[in-house]
Design a protein around this motif. Structure first.
Motif, short mmCIF file in Angstrom:
data_model
loop_
_atom_site.label_atom_id
_atom_site.label_comp_id
_atom_site.label_asym_id
_atom_site.label_seq_id
_atom_site.Cartn_x
_atom_site.Cartn_y
_atom_site.Cartn_z
N GLU A 133 0.81 -1.21 0.00
CA GLU A 133 0.00 0.00 0.00
C GLU A 133 0.85 1.26 0.00
OE1 GLU A 133 -2.46 -0.61 3.38
OE2 GLU A 133 -3.94 -1.79 2.28
N ASN A 134 2.11 1.11 0.36
CA ASN A 134 3.00 2.28 0.38
C ASN A 134 4.01 2.28 -0.76
OD1 ASN A 134 2.48 4.05 2.88
ND2 ASN A 134 2.33 1.96 3.67
N GLY A 135 3.79 1.41 -1.77
CA GLY A 135 4.56 1.52 -2.99
C GLY A 135 5.59 0.45 -3.27
N ALA A 136 5.71 -0.55 -2.41
CA ALA A 136 6.71 -1.59 -2.64
C ALA A 136 6.36 -2.42 -3.87
CB ALA A 136 6.84 -2.49 -1.42
N ARG A 137 7.40 -2.81 -4.64
CA ARG A 137 7.19 -3.65 -5.82
C ARG A 137 7.91 -4.99 -5.69
NH1 ARG A 137 8.65 0.24 -10.77
NH2 ARG A 137 10.60 0.31 -9.57
N LYS A 138 8.88 -5.07 -4.77
CA LYS A 138 9.62 -6.31 -4.54
C LYS A 138 9.83 -6.46 -3.04
CE LYS A 138 12.28 -5.81 -8.85
NZ LYS A 138 13.64 -5.64 -9.41
N ALA A 139 9.99 -7.71 -2.61
CA ALA A 139 10.24 -7.97 -1.20
C ALA A 139 11.30 -9.06 -1.07
CB ALA A 139 8.96 -8.39 -0.50
N LEU A 140 12.33 -8.76 -0.27
CA LEU A 140 13.36 -9.74 0.04
C LEU A 140 12.89 -10.49 1.28
CD1 LEU A 140 16.19 -10.49 -1.11
CD2 LEU A 140 17.18 -9.02 0.66
N VAL A 141 12.61 -11.80 1.12
CA VAL A 141 11.90 -12.56 2.15
C VAL A 141 12.72 -13.79 2.56
CG1 VAL A 141 9.76 -13.80 2.68
CG2 VAL A 141 9.72 -11.83 1.12
N PRO A 142 12.82 -14.08 3.87
CA PRO A 142 13.51 -15.31 4.31
C PRO A 142 12.87 -16.55 3.70
CG PRO A 142 13.12 -13.85 6.18
CD PRO A 142 12.37 -13.27 5.02
N LEU A 143 13.71 -17.50 3.28
CA LEU A 143 13.21 -18.71 2.64
C LEU A 143 12.26 -19.47 3.57
CD1 LEU A 143 13.39 -20.53 0.14
CD2 LEU A 143 15.31 -21.72 1.24
N GLU A 144 12.49 -19.39 4.86
CA GLU A 144 11.65 -20.10 5.82
C GLU A 144 10.22 -19.58 5.83
OE1 GLU A 144 11.76 -21.34 10.55
OE2 GLU A 144 13.61 -20.74 9.53
N ASN A 145 10.03 -18.34 5.36
CA ASN A 145 8.68 -17.78 5.30
C ASN A 145 7.92 -18.19 4.04
OD1 ASN A 145 9.88 -14.96 7.00
ND2 ASN A 145 8.04 -16.06 7.66
N LYS A 146 8.56 -19.00 3.18
CA LYS A 146 7.91 -19.34 1.91
C LYS A 146 6.58 -20.04 2.13
CE LYS A 146 9.08 -21.09 -2.68
NZ LYS A 146 10.15 -21.69 -3.52
N ARG A 147 6.52 -20.88 3.17
CA ARG A 147 5.27 -21.58 3.43
C ARG A 147 4.14 -20.64 3.86
NH1 ARG A 147 8.67 -22.81 7.77
NH2 ARG A 147 7.92 -22.11 9.82
N ASN A 148 4.50 -19.46 4.34
CA ASN A 148 3.48 -18.50 4.78
C ASN A 148 2.79 -17.80 3.62
OD1 ASN A 148 5.89 -17.93 7.22
ND2 ASN A 148 3.85 -18.70 7.76
N PHE A 149 3.30 -18.02 2.38
CA PHE A 149 2.68 -17.34 1.24
C PHE A 149 1.28 -17.85 0.96
CE2 PHE A 149 6.33 -14.90 0.17
CZ PHE A 149 5.87 -13.93 -0.71
N LEU A 150 0.92 -18.99 1.51
CA LEU A 150 -0.45 -19.49 1.35
C LEU A 150 -1.45 -18.56 2.04
CD1 LEU A 150 0.15 -23.31 2.00
CD2 LEU A 150 -0.31 -22.19 -0.19
N GLU A 151 -0.98 -17.77 3.03
CA GLU A 151 -1.86 -16.87 3.78
C GLU A 151 -1.97 -15.50 3.11
OE1 GLU A 151 0.10 -16.63 7.50
OE2 GLU A 151 0.07 -18.80 7.85
N VAL A 152 -1.10 -15.22 2.15
CA VAL A 152 -1.05 -13.89 1.52
C VAL A 152 -2.11 -13.80 0.42
CG1 VAL A 152 0.40 -12.25 0.29
CG2 VAL A 152 1.39 -13.71 2.07
N SER A 153 -2.82 -12.68 0.38
CA SER A 153 -3.89 -12.51 -0.60
C SER A 153 -3.33 -12.37 -2.02
CB SER A 153 -4.73 -11.28 -0.26
OG SER A 153 -3.97 -10.10 -0.36
N GLY A 154 -4.17 -12.67 -3.00
CA GLY A 154 -3.75 -12.65 -4.40
C GLY A 154 -3.30 -11.30 -4.88
N ASP A 155 -3.95 -10.21 -4.42
CA ASP A 155 -3.58 -8.89 -4.93
C ASP A 155 -2.18 -8.49 -4.47
OD1 ASP A 155 -4.49 -8.71 -2.32
OD2 ASP A 155 -5.09 -6.61 -2.53
N ILE A 156 -1.75 -8.98 -3.30
CA ILE A 156 -0.39 -8.69 -2.84
C ILE A 156 0.61 -9.45 -3.69
CG2 ILE A 156 1.22 -8.88 -0.92
CD1 ILE A 156 -1.10 -8.56 1.00
N ILE A 157 0.34 -10.74 -3.94
CA ILE A 157 1.25 -11.56 -4.73
C ILE A 157 1.41 -11.00 -6.14
CG2 ILE A 157 1.56 -13.86 -5.75
CD1 ILE A 157 0.17 -15.00 -3.26
N GLU A 158 0.32 -10.45 -6.69
CA GLU A 158 0.37 -9.88 -8.04
C GLU A 158 1.22 -8.62 -8.10
OE1 GLU A 158 -3.48 -9.19 -9.58
OE2 GLU A 158 -4.04 -11.31 -9.67
#
Length: 675
Positions: free
Chosen positions: A629-654
């Protein structure tokens, strides 16, 4: 007289007065406005300038000779004894005393509580028994030798109410039909002393929005803006049923006194307003806790009692910075006292945030010289309108969008109800006329939610407020100029050493930061600037320690040993969420030493231990939503958080591309483009 003056005098004969004359006399006389307006209506109801000047002399003489000031009580009583009788202007209350089986009058400034009063007067003016009325009274001195029980030498011979002694709401609503909407809005503004020709339609409605707590029960309003815009005027001069607080208060005073068993201000007044709200910093936490419950339901508990009140709450305060600065560096609740500002649940109970920065400072030309309602008459109208309920009128034409939760809908309905009572008290309006009020109500509530979201709580992230036309099903979104601080994350490349970091606390509150590292010739020392203390400093020290131990592996050995690094942390949301962003600190240090900027629009998540083990974020949903919502286009994310992407909404992933990393060195290389 213009056309509106003539219509007001025709439809509301005897209930309007020249407002410029009120101001002229008020400057030199510290007495209630409705007393002045009564006298001006009596002696200056003419367009003849000579007659007006003569009437003003009579008014001033009357105030000098007949208005009783509290410090002159003993003198006034002596004057009645000396002359046998005298006419006064005073507030008269009547109480029934069962021991005497008699009504006794009290003249407040006259300073006597046992004055004989005729039963006929009590019957004719029942408001005497309900808090009293201001009146012109003739007091006679005659000692009552035959009286049983209390004896008193003072008798009220004649009483002429100055305040409205009776009010017919149906007559008021019927008279409203004689005016167009524009005329009625202008008439209300002139009633509070403003000249509408200087203001836009939006500004007129903002002025009226200030009055919603006077017509709507249990309505919570906040207005923060520059000084001198007349925020609290309506609670000082327009209604005798509102009280303006100018400092801290107690639970006993505001709600209920257990020792005396008496209800507090919320049970005695229609609206309780807090002026200079920043001065409430010393208010006990217990007051805020009780007020939070009251603002939600209109009820509260004290001791063994569960009580309720109908009073609305209004909070007025001053902004010491331009709103653009507040939006960029803090939030729009920043001028509130910390005891309120830090309580998100309390702020969520605010129904309407009025943008006081849009209201101009009062200038002399803004005050009207035309006729306006006698304030006592309009105050009675406002009080009677509190009995009406227009909260369901929205449903006739519109329905609300999915982002409004139950508390949002309640707030918008109450705001619309209050605006309808002010502008359409007769209950007649078109769909387009109602649309204007619905959009203003949605904006006032959304402004609250946007700031709550900005302060870091994910539960408030749904702020895309909208309404649908029930016939066409067309959906309209209502925004606010201050929407959540958009663009805090720049899409342009940052200077080397600058990175954005996101963090999330255990209770789901997200923080957003910009970390800046500068370099100078030195010996490998770390120097900190603003915003680096407590847990943030510990986080930075872990990152610096890791860099110190792995400088050769990162190809920075000689650069590290000959450079001092200066670090500053900027809390972009100013919500003081703990910055657990060790990886972002490390990337910023490496970026500064390499003089290699990170990818534009990149936000970094994750922390690291003293040995360099990656500590994943508690959750991805909140920090990624906030970053998006504040303009980010990329995110550097710990690999261990990859499983948490199931909780992230589609509009964020897009909209936000994830870049995963498994160790600190990989994070630095990926962030600076060395894959």
């Amino acid at each position: 007289m213009d056309a509106l003056d003539m219509k007001l005098n025709d439809v509301f004969a005897g209930k309007v007065v020249r407002k410029d004359l009120v101001r002229k006399v008020k400057v030199g006389a510290n007495i209630p406005v409705f007393v002045l307006e009564y006298l001006l209506g009596k002696y200056c109801a003419t367009e003849d300038q000579a007659a007006i000047e003569a009437g003003l002399r009579v008014v001033n003489n009357t105030l000098e000779e007949n208005y009783v000031r509290p410090e002159e009580a003993n003198k006034a009583q002596s004057l009645v004894k000396e002359k046998g009788r005298h006419v006064f202007i005073d507030k008269v209350k009547v109480r029934y005393v069962s021991d005497d089986d008699k009504h006794w009058a009290e003249c407040v400034n006259f300073g006597h509580k046992n004055i004989h009063v005729q039963e006929k007067l009590v019957h004719d003016y029942d408001r005497l028994l309900m808090g009293g009325i201001w009146a012109e009274i003739e007091v006679r001195h005659l000692y009552d030798e035959e009286a049983k029980g209390k004896k008193s030498p003072f008798w009220i011979e004649r009483l002429t109410p100055i305040q409205i002694a009776s009010f017919n709401l149906e007559t008021y609503c019927e008279a409203r039909r004689a005016f167009s909407t524009e005329e009625w809005v202008d008439a209300l503004l002139r009633g509070i002393g403003m000249e509408p020709e200087h203001f836009s339609r939006r500004l007129k409605l903002l002025f009226l929005s200030r009055l919603i707590p006077l017509v709507e029960s249990n309505f919570n309003l906040v207005e923060l803006g520059p000084r001198g815009t007349g925020k609290s005027y309506g609670y000082q001069e327009v209604s005798p049923y509102a009280i303006l607080m100018t400092g801290p208060t107690t639970v006993a005073n505001l709600f209920y006194n257990i020792q005396t068993g008496k209800i507090g201000l919320v049970g005695l007044w229609d609206a309780v307003a807090f002026d200079e709200v920043a001065d409430l910093e010393k208010m006990p936490k217990e007051v805020v806790t009780t007020m939070k419950t009251y603002c939600e339901s209109g009820s509260f508990a004290r001791g063994k009692e569960s009580l309720s009140g109908m009073a609305s709450m209004a909070f007025f305060g001053n902004t010491n910075q331009p709103v653009e600065t507040l939006v960029r560096t803090s939030n729009l609740f920043a001028p509130m006292p910390q005891v309120i500002r830090d309580d998100l649940a309390f702020l969520d109970r605010i129904h309407f945030y009025l943008p006081g920065w849009e209201v101009p400072k009062m200038r002399m030309e803004f005050f009207t010289e035309h006729y306006g309602f006698v304030v006592d008459y309009i105050a009675e109208a406002f009080k009677e309108l509190r009995r009406k309920n227009f909260t369901e009128v929205v449903d006739h034409y519109y329905s609300f969008g999915s982002h409004l939760n139950a508390r949002d809908v309640k707030a918008v309905r109450k705001a619309v109800s209050g605006l309808v009572k002010l502008v359409y008290p007769h209950g007649e309006f078109s769909a387009d006329e109602l649309r204007e009020l619905v959009e203003l109500a949605l904006e006032g509530r959304r402004r609250v939610k946007e700031q709550l979201k900005k302060m870091g709580s994910f539960e408030y992230h749904q702020t895309s407020f909208s309404y649908r036309n029930n016939e066409t099903m067309e959906e309209t979104y209502v925004g606010v100029p201050e929407e959540g601080g958009r663009g805090l994350i720049s899409a342009d490349p940052l200077a080397p050493g600058s990175v954005y970091a996101a963090s999330v606390s255990g209770d789901g509150k997200a923080g957003l930061y910009r970390i800046e590292v500068g370099t100078s010739v030195g010996t490998g020392k770390l120097k900190t600037a603003g915003g680096v203390d407590g847990g943030v400093k510990a986080c930075l020290n872990r990152a610096f320690g890791y860099l110190q131990g792995h400088k050769v592996q990162l190809g920075l050995g000689s650069l590290f040993d000959s450079t001092d690094m200066h670090v500053e942390v900027i809390d972009l949301l100013a919500n003081r969420i703990e910055c657990e962003a060790g990886v972002a600190f490390l990337v910023a240090l490496v970026s500064a030493l390499r003089k290699a900027p990170v990818a534009p629009g990149l936000v970094i998540l994750g922390d690291l231990s003293i040995q360099g083990n990656i500590k994943p974020a508690y959750s991805l949903v909140e920090p990624l939503q906030n970053s998006m919502e504040n303009g980010a286009r990329k995110a550097l994310v710990p690999l261990e958080n990859k499983r948490n992407f199931l909780e992230v909404s589609g509009d964020i992933i897009e909209r936000v591309d994830p870049i995963f990393y498994s160790d600190p060195v990989a994070a630095c290389n990926k962030a600076t483009g060395i894959m």
